[in-house]
Design an enzyme around this catalytic site. Structure first.
Site, PDB file in Angstrom:
ATOM      1  N   ILE A 277       0.843  -1.201   0.000  1.00  0.00           N
ATOM      2  CA  ILE A 277       0.000   0.000   0.000  1.00  0.00           C
ATOM      3  C   ILE A 277       0.877   1.248   0.000  1.00  0.00           C
ATOM      4  O   ILE A 277       1.498   1.568   1.017  1.00  0.00           O
ATOM      5  CB  ILE A 277      -0.956   0.023   1.215  1.00  0.00           C
ATOM      6  CG1 ILE A 277      -1.855  -1.212   1.205  1.00  0.00           C
ATOM      7  CG2 ILE A 277      -1.790   1.294   1.220  1.00  0.00           C
ATOM      8  CD1 ILE A 277      -2.745  -1.339   2.428  1.00  0.00           C
ATOM      9  N   ASP A 321      -2.278  39.311 -24.094  1.00  0.00           N
ATOM     10  CA  ASP A 321      -2.624  40.636 -24.591  1.00  0.00           C
ATOM     11  C   ASP A 321      -1.331  41.351 -24.967  1.00  0.00           C
ATOM     12  O   ASP A 321      -0.261  41.022 -24.447  1.00  0.00           O
ATOM     13  CB  ASP A 321      -3.366  41.402 -23.495  1.00  0.00           C
ATOM     14  CG  ASP A 321      -3.902  42.730 -23.996  1.00  0.00           C
ATOM     15  OD1 ASP A 321      -4.043  42.878 -25.230  1.00  0.00           O
ATOM     16  OD2 ASP A 321      -4.182  43.605 -23.164  1.00  0.00           O
ATOM     17  N   ASP A 577      -6.727  41.255 -17.818  1.00  0.00           N
ATOM     18  CA  ASP A 577      -6.715  42.202 -16.704  1.00  0.00           C
ATOM     19  C   ASP A 577      -8.050  42.915 -16.497  1.00  0.00           C
ATOM     20  O   ASP A 577      -8.281  43.498 -15.447  1.00  0.00           O
ATOM     21  CB  ASP A 577      -5.611  43.244 -16.892  1.00  0.00           C
ATOM     22  CG  ASP A 577      -5.737  43.995 -18.217  1.00  0.00           C
ATOM     23  OD1 ASP A 577      -6.750  43.804 -18.910  1.00  0.00           O
ATOM     24  OD2 ASP A 577      -4.827  44.759 -18.561  1.00  0.00           O
ATOM     25  N   ASP A 581     -12.419  40.311 -19.494  1.00  0.00           N
ATOM     26  CA  ASP A 581     -11.544  39.153 -19.718  1.00  0.00           C
ATOM     27  C   ASP A 581     -11.936  37.965 -18.849  1.00  0.00           C
ATOM     28  O   ASP A 581     -11.480  36.843 -19.090  1.00  0.00           O
ATOM     29  CB  ASP A 581     -10.081  39.520 -19.407  1.00  0.00           C
ATOM     30  CG  ASP A 581      -9.496  40.478 -20.422  1.00  0.00           C
ATOM     31  OD1 ASP A 581      -9.883  40.371 -21.594  1.00  0.00           O
ATOM     32  OD2 ASP A 581      -8.667  41.313 -20.054  1.00  0.00           O
TER      33      ASP A 581
END
Length: 847
Positions: A277, A321, A577, A581
């Site tokens: 395990i 951007d 920003d 957006d």
């Protein structure tokens, strides 16, 4: 909840008033943070299968009349639980620190000074300032408002913005939702305001509606599900083998009494089950992701959702951007052109079209240009502002109506194609203007057109800006130069197989010029928003494969671009920003919001907040995301490797008719090994540096499993090698001295423990040789602590009274160095595999 009266708004609350109000009303939170008690954490860990097995083993020792072994087992259990609880505590502390860093902040006036505080520290009576892009943190009365428009859809379900006014100036209304009040959980779409807080936390309208949000269960991430599946699979195998070993051991002891046969066979089965395990997996995931997030925060990348740490390493497309991300966001006017030579009118009209308190970098540059040419703010804004034509993404232009120097003026500015459509120009004048626009754009300038109309009086003012009949004043070329590091950053992304896609509201020629300056691949492949509108989703999916610049886009376009890329199987990171957006940030695999200039709405929608708004930080963050995922894989492979010798030795013993009392590893020794495995995989491997080739290889496939076939085979082979070395040595010593099982066990276990150190050195890098890890060891205090700590533990269990208690025998110096040599050989053979891989890669590159 009432607001303190007679508080001068300009002064705000005093520190003493704030303290009293915080004691009365508490934090501005929907529900207070719940702290899980230490006892609950320990109980949760004890309920794990591995610890239940340990407790059963300890109980059997007590039943067999060996209380000392049972007590030692319990001490070791407490030690392992202590390690796990400490790791959970460190993880919780890290996560709480990250929450504090990402806590929304608000500007308030206290003691007559403006200061920034966490929104959770607001109290009724506070005077706060809200502005465009922010999330309103509390219910309050509006004292002053400047073109304030708020999205209240989170409360009302209505998507239209609500225009607000200061108390006493709002139109009377019987509506429940007041026009002179701001409500928590709503978003500022436009303008700014000064607000006096009236209600906080659960007492707000938002709090009444969403009090149960914080108690909603969190869903498991794909990576967590993978580790859960691995643990469950191994647990099922462990149960099956447990039964098998119990039966074989029982049949192998015909000369023992029935109770003893049962207990001995169960102990053998438990040893195997414990080995099978891999309970370290959940610990690895929690520690690696939380510590990775903490390391990223120290490098200006604030992770808001832990799973995104792992996703970062798989990013294949980075949508950014232009303004402020690729460029410096420091606009300046570089060129002006008036067709009639009247630059004074052009500049004055340009200034009048700007906001009186400009916050947009472009408008700041325009006002600065006016002042540099002798047109100061005092002259520009000395008149009366009659009305505004607001800028929208659809219109791409704006205007102000002034009564200035005794006449009514409509000053407008915006995208050249939009402004020119409202101007009366001859065909020749239009061609000359368009040629000039092309010249400016090809130089990387952002071109803005300026127009003017002089209505005869206020009654003749058009209802909409599109109804104006403008006189064309000229063009303004603004420049926002690229960041100095952009060229190198783009090169790093290209080598790493990450496509950089520019999405901008600017025109394509300007964007292309900037892209060429920074060395962006396919800088001449441009698609406009209008072209995008005419495409079907299927056609867009096909085109986005090679388009690098999307120009003149609106927020809806961003959503479609991200969706098309994701449909193509890409892992998309998106920067943003603004308020608009937020949907695209939410839809992207990784939404990255700007921390400095970003709106609160965009930050809330994002997975990652960029504290310095620097593109270099994004690239570094992707690199660290790859490093974190690599290290998770290394740790998972290590856990498999180190569990194999334990499991195989327990599985093989019944077939070799080894007496259970003489077994290579008893449950006691498995727990001892766990004390070594946990810190090694969760501390040492987590801090391993990035591979040398980490940013020159392609992103991993999104559907790639955590435990790949190659990694599994590597772990199995390494584990079998360690098992063969340790078990063969143990069995050989056992045959030489049948009555000295402690010595045989000490040799075998010493080999496993020392091999553990060599495994860390060899597997800390899939490409660099072990000597590179040894060189790093000289500079890493944690690695030194692990090395010295492991040898200290080994000496403690071999050469102190613990030796007999743990059923070992001390080794001679010759035997100890023999164990080191065998351990080294059982692991360092993998260096030959690395050498062969290097040679193969070198041969391919030469061809």
């Amino acid at each position: 909840m009432t607001t303190p009266q007679n508080t001068p708004p300009a002064y705000g609350l005093t520190t003493e008033q704030v303290q009293k109000l915080q004691e009365q009303y508490g934090k501005n939170e929907l529900t207070p943070r719940k702290k899980q008690s230490f006892l609950r954490k320990a109980l949760h860990i004890i309920c794990e299968p591995i610890f239940l097995l340990l407790l059963i083993a300890a109980t059997i020792y007590f039943i067999l009349g060996e209380p000392r072994d049972g007590a030692i087992m319990l001490v070791f259990v407490i030690g392992v639980i202590g390690i796990d609880v400490t790791q959970e505590w460190k993880t919780d502390r890290t996560l709480n620190a990250l929450k504090n860093l990402s806590a929304p902040r608000i500007q308030v006036i206290r003691d007559g000074r403006q200061e920034e505080i966490e929104s959770a520290d607001l109290v009724p009576g506070d005077i706060m300032r809200i502005a465009e892009g922010m999330k309103v943190p509390a219910d309050g009365k509006i004292l002053e408002a400047n073109d304030l428009c708020i999205d209240e859809s989170s409360l009302t379900g209505e998507n239209e913005g609500v225009w607000k006014a200061a108390a006493g100036k709002a139109e009377p209304s019987s509506d429940y939702w007041r026009k002179d009040t701001c409500y928590a959980g709503t978003f500022v779409l436009k303008g700014s305001a000064v607000v006096q807080v009236e209600k906080i936390g659960a007492a707000t309208e938002y709090g009444k509606i969403g009090a149960n949000v914080a108690s909603a269960p969190e869903s498991r991430t794909p990576l967590q599900k993978q580790t859960d599946s691995l643990v469950k699979t191994c647990s099922i195998i462990a149960i099956a083998l447990f039964v098998l070993v119990c039966v074989f051991t029982y049949l192998n002891l015909p000369d023992h009494a029935f109770p003893e046969r049962i207990t001995e066979s169960v102990l053998s089965g438990i040893t195997l089950a414990m080995a099978m395990i891999p309970e370290e997996f959940p610990v690895i995931l929690a520690v690696f992701l939380s510590m990775g997030a903490w390391r990223l925060a120290k490098r200006n990348s604030l992770v808001r959702r832990l799973p995104s740490v792992e996703t970062l390493g798989a990013v294949s497309v980075l949508c950014v951007d232009k303004t402020g991300t690729i460029t410096r966001n420091q606009m300046s006017v570089q060129d002006i052109w008036a067709p009639d030579g009247d630059t004074q009118t052009l500049l004055e009209t340009m200034g009048l079209a700007c906001e009186t308190n400009a916050y947009d970098p472009m408008e700041k540059a325009m006002v600065a240009c006016c002042e540099a040419n002798g047109i100061g703010k005092g002259h520009l804004f000395s008149g009366t502002l009659i009305r505004e034509y607001a800028f929208t993404n659809e219109l791409k232009m704006m205007g102000h109506v002034w009564r200035h120097d005794g006449e009514v003026l409509i000053a407008t500015k915006g995208g050249p194609e939009k402004i020119l459509d409202l101007c009366e120009l001859s065909e020749t004048e239009r061609q000359i203007t368009e040629h000039r626009i092309l010249e400016m754009s090809s130089q990387g300038l952002r071109v803005i057109a300026v127009g003017l109309e002089k209505p005869v009086d206020e009654d003749a003012i058009p209802a909409a800006i599109t109804d104006c009949k403008l006189t064309f004043c000229g063009l303004v070329g603004l420049c926002d130069p690229p960041r100095e590091s952009m060229k190198e950053d783009i090169s790093r992304c290209t080598k790493a197989g990450i496509r950089v896609v520019m999405i901008t509201g600017d025109n394509g020629i300007t964007a292309s010029a900037i892209a060429k300056q920074i060395g962006m691949p396919n800088a001449d492949r441009i698609m406009t928003g209008e072209e995008l509108d005419s495409m079907s989703d299927e056609e867009l999916r096909r085109r986005v494969r090679d388009v690098s610049i999307f120009s003149r886009v609106i927020p809806e376009h961003k959503m479609r671009i991200v969706k098309a890329l994701k449909d193509n199987g890409e892992i998309v990171a998106m920067t943003g920003d603004g308020v608009n957006d937020a949907p695209a940030l939410k839809y992207a695999d990784i939404g990255i919001a700007m921390g400095k200039r970003g709106s609160e709405v965009s930050r809330e929608a994002a997975d990652l907040i960029l504290m310095d708004d620097d593109f270099t930080t994004i690239v570094d963050t992707v690199r660290d995301g790859r490093r974190i995922y690599d290290n998770i894989r290394k740790a998972v492979g290590y856990v498999f490797t180190i569990h194999i010798p334990i499991a195989f030795s327990a599985l093989l013993a019944p077939f070799l008719h080894i007496n259970p009392a003489d077994l290579f590893l008893l449950p006691l020794h498995v727990v001892l090994l766990e004390l070594i495995i946990d810190p090694t995989c969760s501390i040492v491997l987590e801090r391993q540096p990035a591979e040398r080739n980490i940013m020159v290889r392609k992103p991993r496939k999104p559907n790639e499993k955590l435990l790949t076939p190659n990694l599994l085979w590597k772990s199995v082979l390494q584990g079998i090698a360690v098992f063969a070395a340790s078990f063969t040595t143990y069995f050989s010593f056992l045959q030489q001295a049948p009555y000295n099982a402690p010595l045989a066990r000490a040799m075998g276990l010493s080999i496993v423990i020392i091999a553990n150190l060599f495994l860390v050195l060899v597997n800390s890098s899939s490409y660099d040789f072990a000597y590179a890890s040894i060189c790093r060891l000289a500079k890493d205090n944690v690695m030194w602590a692990t090395l010295l700590g492991t040898f200290a533990m080994l000496f403690l269990i071999l050469y102190t009274p613990l030796c007999g208690i743990l059923k070992f025998a001390p080794l001679t110096m010759g035997q100890f160095f023999l164990a080191i040599g065998i351990a080294a050989g059982s692991v360092l053979w993998y260096e030959i595999v690395k050498f062969h891989s290097h040679a193969t890669a070198k041969h391919k590159n030469s061809n």
